[in-house]
Design a protein around this motif. Structure first.
Motif, PDB file in Angstrom:
ATOM      1  N   GLN A   3      -7.583 -49.686 -14.190  1.00 32.69           N
ATOM      2  CA  GLN A   3      -8.745 -50.510 -14.416  1.00 32.69           C
ATOM      3  C   GLN A   3      -9.719 -50.026 -15.444  1.00 32.69           C
ATOM      4  N   GLU A   4      -9.657 -48.878 -15.580  1.00 27.46           N
ATOM      5  CA  GLU A   4     -10.635 -48.273 -16.778  1.00 27.46           C
ATOM      6  C   GLU A   4      -9.933 -48.936 -18.369  1.00 27.46           C
ATOM      7  N   TRP A   5      -8.660 -48.430 -18.172  1.00 25.10           N
ATOM      8  CA  TRP A   5      -7.778 -48.981 -19.342  1.00 25.10           C
ATOM      9  C   TRP A   5      -7.817 -50.385 -19.603  1.00 25.10           C
ATOM     10  N   GLY A   6      -7.665 -51.053 -18.558  1.00 20.58           N
ATOM     11  CA  GLY A   6      -7.970 -52.759 -18.529  1.00 20.58           C
ATOM     12  C   GLY A   6      -9.066 -53.360 -19.036  1.00 20.58           C
ATOM     13  N   GLU A   7     -10.260 -52.716 -18.700  1.00 20.24           N
ATOM     14  CA  GLU A   7     -11.479 -53.211 -19.126  1.00 20.24           C
ATOM     15  C   GLU A   7     -11.476 -52.875 -20.717  1.00 20.24           C
ATOM     16  N   ALA A   8     -11.184 -51.829 -20.961  1.00 24.61           N
ATOM     17  CA  ALA A   8     -11.373 -51.314 -22.505  1.00 24.61           C
ATOM     18  C   ALA A   8     -10.463 -52.270 -23.331  1.00 24.61           C
ATOM     19  N   ILE A   9      -9.313 -52.456 -23.001  1.00 28.60           N
ATOM     20  CA  ILE A   9      -8.539 -53.555 -23.713  1.00 28.60           C
ATOM     21  C   ILE A   9      -9.264 -54.936 -23.579  1.00 28.60           C
ATOM     22  N   ILE A  10      -9.556 -55.367 -22.574  1.00 30.00           N
ATOM     23  CA  ILE A  10     -10.252 -56.638 -22.663  1.00 30.00           C
ATOM     24  C   ILE A  10     -11.387 -56.667 -23.749  1.00 30.00           C
TER      25      ILE A  10
END
Length: 94
Positions: A41-48
């Motif tokens: 989820q941390e990775w996903g938020e950064a990508i978003i």
């Protein structure tokens, strides 16, 4: 209980081939307080947010050369800055 789980999830264009699948303890990847899921989820938020995420992962197998990894060491950067360094035990039934 174990699941076959992707090392790099499909949401990050992880391949569906066997090279990306390993047995993982159920709670590691799918439990309500899953540490693996929190990391993704941390990775996903950064990508978003438009930041580039680069992941380096070591999959550690037992000396007995079993098919189930005993642990994972994951390091990642976000936007070129070190952002995380986590070790996960891959316990059966956990």
């Amino acid at each position: 209980m174990s699941n076959s789980c992707c090392l790099i999830g499909a949401q990050f264009q992880g391949v569906g081939a066997r090279i990306n699948l390993v047995p993982q303890g159920w709670q590691l990847n799918r439990g309500a307080n899953s540490p693996w899921r929190a990391m993704e989820q941390e990775w996903g938020e950064a990508i978003i947010d438009g930041r580039k995420v680069v992941v380096d992962m070591d999959v550690i197998y037992p000396p007995s050369a079993g098919s189930r990894p005993e642990s994972f060491v994951v390091r990642w950067t976000v936007g070129g800055v070190e952002a995380g360094d986590r070790s996960f035990l891959n316990q059966a039934g956990a």
